[in-house]
Design a protein around this motif. Structure first.
Motif, PDB file in Angstrom:
ATOM      1  N   PRO A  47      -5.049  -6.925  -3.127  1.00  0.00           N
ATOM      2  CA  PRO A  47      -5.145  -8.214  -2.422  1.00  0.00           C
ATOM      3  C   PRO A  47      -4.587  -8.170  -1.004  1.00  0.00           C
ATOM      4  O   PRO A  47      -5.143  -8.807  -0.107  1.00  0.00           O
ATOM      5  CB  PRO A  47      -4.325  -9.152  -3.314  1.00  0.00           C
ATOM      6  CG  PRO A  47      -4.340  -8.523  -4.669  1.00  0.00           C
ATOM      7  CD  PRO A  47      -4.368  -7.046  -4.424  1.00  0.00           C
TER       8      PRO A  47
ATOM      9  N   GLU B 184      -4.484  -5.648   1.157  1.00  0.00           N
ATOM     10  CA  GLU B 184      -5.439  -5.000   2.053  1.00  0.00           C
ATOM     11  C   GLU B 184      -6.634  -5.912   2.328  1.00  0.00           C
ATOM     12  O   GLU B 184      -7.085  -6.047   3.475  1.00  0.00           O
ATOM     13  CB  GLU B 184      -5.932  -3.682   1.451  1.00  0.00           C
ATOM     14  CG  GLU B 184      -6.875  -2.916   2.366  1.00  0.00           C
ATOM     15  CD  GLU B 184      -7.448  -1.678   1.704  1.00  0.00           C
ATOM     16  OE1 GLU B 184      -7.254  -0.580   2.251  1.00  0.00           O
ATOM     17  OE2 GLU B 184      -8.107  -1.827   0.657  1.00  0.00           O
ATOM     18  N   GLN B 185      -7.146  -6.560   1.283  1.00  0.00           N
ATOM     19  CA  GLN B 185      -8.295  -7.450   1.453  1.00  0.00           C
ATOM     20  C   GLN B 185      -7.967  -8.647   2.333  1.00  0.00           C
ATOM     21  O   GLN B 185      -8.836  -9.181   3.028  1.00  0.00           O
ATOM     22  CB  GLN B 185      -8.798  -7.908   0.087  1.00  0.00           C
ATOM     23  CG  GLN B 185      -9.375  -6.782  -0.753  1.00  0.00           C
ATOM     24  CD  GLN B 185      -9.709  -7.216  -2.171  1.00  0.00           C
ATOM     25  OE1 GLN B 185      -9.656  -8.394  -2.491  1.00  0.00           O
ATOM     26  NE2 GLN B 185     -10.047  -6.249  -3.027  1.00  0.00           N
ATOM     27  N   ALA B 186      -6.697  -9.069   2.318  1.00  0.00           N
ATOM     28  CA  ALA B 186      -6.285 -10.200   3.155  1.00  0.00           C
ATOM     29  C   ALA B 186      -6.023  -9.788   4.596  1.00  0.00           C
ATOM     30  O   ALA B 186      -5.814 -10.654   5.455  1.00  0.00           O
ATOM     31  CB  ALA B 186      -5.033 -10.856   2.571  1.00  0.00           C
TER      32      ALA B 186
ATOM     33  N   GLY C 269      -7.668  -1.339  -1.796  1.00  0.00           N
ATOM     34  CA  GLY C 269      -8.418  -2.207  -2.686  1.00  0.00           C
ATOM     35  C   GLY C 269      -7.636  -3.374  -3.242  1.00  0.00           C
ATOM     36  O   GLY C 269      -8.195  -4.208  -3.967  1.00  0.00           O
TER      37      GLY C 269
ATOM     38  N   ILE D  94      -2.273 -14.948   0.075  1.00  0.00           N
ATOM     39  CA  ILE D  94      -2.736 -13.775  -0.667  1.00  0.00           C
ATOM     40  C   ILE D  94      -2.621 -14.058  -2.161  1.00  0.00           C
ATOM     41  O   ILE D  94      -1.511 -14.270  -2.676  1.00  0.00           O
ATOM     42  CB  ILE D  94      -1.916 -12.528  -0.302  1.00  0.00           C
ATOM     43  CG1 ILE D  94      -1.895 -12.322   1.220  1.00  0.00           C
ATOM     44  CG2 ILE D  94      -2.467 -11.300  -1.008  1.00  0.00           C
ATOM     45  CD1 ILE D  94      -1.059 -11.155   1.667  1.00  0.00           C
TER      46      ILE D  94
END
Length: 559
Positions: free
Chosen positions: A140, A142-144, A138, A199
């Motif tokens: 930054p 991982e999201q990137a 959850g 990121i």
């Protein structure tokens, strides 16, 4: 100024044998005069305990530093010299009083914070290459799209690969104010074009409860890595979740836990101990830092079998928990003798933003045991103490543990326990002999096991993602060919081949490789679920639960 002050102090405190008529003047007046000059010059506060000694020491150091700055043949970093001198001075006191320069203070404190500003990535250094272990769920990173095994080549256009960068330097580059952006250059696979990712930093949780799950229908397992600011809240959440899933008995794992905030540790201990009972007390110079902490709440797990896993890496606040639970016969302690760190440090922020962490007291368990081991032989001997335990056979044989009969104490139910250096378990479990071999130690020190597991995950990512963790756990095995490949890579890294040592380490290495692969594919709890399948201490804990020994108050009284 230094010369004036020196002459003044020599007038008030003349050297032995020097005839000075004014020596007969009231000493208090002279001390006040010098203190007044110093307060005006540098806000120096003389000690109330030994004002004359601190004044003389202050002036001597100030004059030497001034002379070095003004007259030494080369230019010098006087602040660095001062930091070095302070650190060496504290070494003469005890092994745990420390000085933290202002530039390092924030990073030193981050270990015990419940969150921090960054991108949320776990990384390691493999042969001077910064490699992603896992992005935090959850966050930054991982999201990137950051993935396990990615190699970080540059941060904000500054190369970091092959530059002998340290972990601390990487932390400093990746962390920063929330909302700011980090530019990363990544290599995902050899021979491919590097990736560029932007990121944004955000607030990242820094959890200390590493895993919490049911070992069977009734037995819970909670692993706590340190006592940070959020540990108690995390523990309460985990304990409540497991209780709702049907837990009636618990294995609490404090192995390798270096301690942290004492109040979080005692609040956690209070969850297990009924009534108003002493949990720990401290004793310092005079009574200024003397404290006593008692249980005071109705805890969520005051009944039910409880086993505490400890080892030579359990220290400080972790030892406070172990000592209280053992003294009150509330838990069965399984593993090996703890580190023996029972000194209380008070953080003192200095005028320039640096921090002095000064030992002000000692911890004592409810029965009166001092947790701290001896440091009378100096810092070098203290740092070698764990290695000496290994050489003397303590990691393999319970009868090699040194106890001092003069430091004999009794638990609530009359069992004999000993003070003077750590907490000795009720059930001793030898350390895996393979983990003590030089070959295994070199594989670990060069991060080759984790590196191989990461590369395996990258090469088999699609196959692993097609498996549920339960399927992976039941069917996946490390082959002899894969262990041989690990040995070949070790030889390339300069580790001489040793077929006998590899054979001895094979079960341990296979389990670790599988656990690291599970970490990359399924997350941190999966790592512990795999690792625990051949964990000797955990198996001993489960056996103690099964045969009733974990109900320690009823079964282990020796009086």
């Amino acid at each position: 100024m230094a010369g004036i002050l020196t002459r003044l102090i020599q007038t008030v405190f003349p050297a032995p044998g020097v005839a000075v008529r004014r020596w007969r003047q009231p000493l208090l007046l002279g001390t006040a005069l010098v203190a007044g000059v110093l307060l005006g010059a540098g806000r120096f506060q003389p000690s109330r305990q030994n004002p004359e000694g601190t004044l003389r020491g202050y002036l001597r150091f100030r004059e030497v530093l001034s002379r070095v700055d003004e007259e030494y043949v080369d230019s010098v970093d006087v602040e660095g010299l001062s930091d070095f001198a302070i650190a060496r001075m504290l070494e003469r006191l005890d092994p745990h009083s420390t000085f933290i320069p202002a530039r390092e203070r924030e990073q030193a404190s981050a270990f015990l914070q419940s969150d921090y500003d960054g991108i949320g990535v776990e990384f390691n250094l493999f042969r001077d290459t910064v490699t992603v272990i896992a992005p935090l769920g959850g966050g930054p990173a991982e999201q990137a799209g950051l993935q396990p095994g990615d190699r970080i080549l540059a941060v904000n256009n500054q190369p970091v690969s092959g530059r002998h960068i340290t972990m601390n330097q990487m932390f400093a580059k990746l962390r920063g104010p929330a909302g700011s952006v980090v530019q990363l250059q990544l290599l995902r696979r050899p021979g491919t074009k590097p990736l560029q990712l932007s990121i944004p930093r955000n607030r990242i949780p820094n959890t200390s409860v590493e895993a919490a799950y049911l070992l069977d229908e009734r037995t819970g397992y909670i692993k706590i890595s340190r006592f940070a600011s959020g540990t108690y809240d995390e523990f309460k959440q985990a304990l409540g979740d497991l209780t709702r899933e049907g837990m009636t008995q618990l294995v609490l794992d404090l192995r390798g836990n270096p301690g942290g905030y004492l109040d979080r540790a005692t609040k956690l201990t209070d969850e297990f101990i009924a009534g108003t009972r002493k949990l720990v007390y401290t004793d310092g110079k005079g009574d200024q830092f003397d404290t006593q902490t008692y249980s005071r709440i109705t805890g969520e797990f005051e009944e039910g079998a409880l086993v505490l896993l400890i080892d030579e890496g359990s220290a400080s606040a972790a030892e406070v928990v172990a000592g209280a639970l053992q003294d009150h016969d509330r838990a069965l302690l399984v593993g090996r003798r703890t580190f023996g760190k029972g000194l209380v440090q008070q953080p003192i922020v200095l005028n320039d933003g640096s921090e002095l962490r000064l030992t002000i007291a000692r911890y004592y368990t409810p029965s009166g045991r001092c947790i701290q081991k001896s440091y009378a032989e100096g810092a070098a001997a203290y740092s070698q103490e764990l290695r000496n335990r290994q050489r003397q056979g303590e990691f393999q044989h319970a009868d090699s543990i040194h106890v001092d009969d003069a430091l004999r104490y009794r638990t609530d139910h009359g069992r004999t326990v000993y003070g003077g250096g750590g907490i000795t378990p009720d059930v001793f479990v030898a350390r895996d002999q393979a983990s003590l071999s030089p070959y295994y130690a070199r594989l670990q020190s060069q991060n080759l096991v984790r590196e191989y597991a990461l590369q395996f995950y990258q090469n088999h990512k699609a196959e692993l993602e097609a498996l549920r963790f339960e399927q992976f756990q039941a069917s996946f095995q490390i082959s002899a060919a894969q262990l041989a490949e690990l040995a070949d890579r070790a030889e390339e890294a300069g580790i001489a081949p040793d077929a006998a040592a590899l054979s001895q380490c094979a079960p341990l290495l296979s389990n670790q490789l599988k656990a690291h692969i599970a970490r990359s594919a399924y997350g941190k709890p999966a790592y512990y679920m795999v690792l625990n399948t051949r964990d000797a201490e955990l198996q001993a804990a489960l056996q103690a639960v099964a045969d009733g020994r974990a109900m320690i108050a009823q079964n282990l009284s020796d009086h």
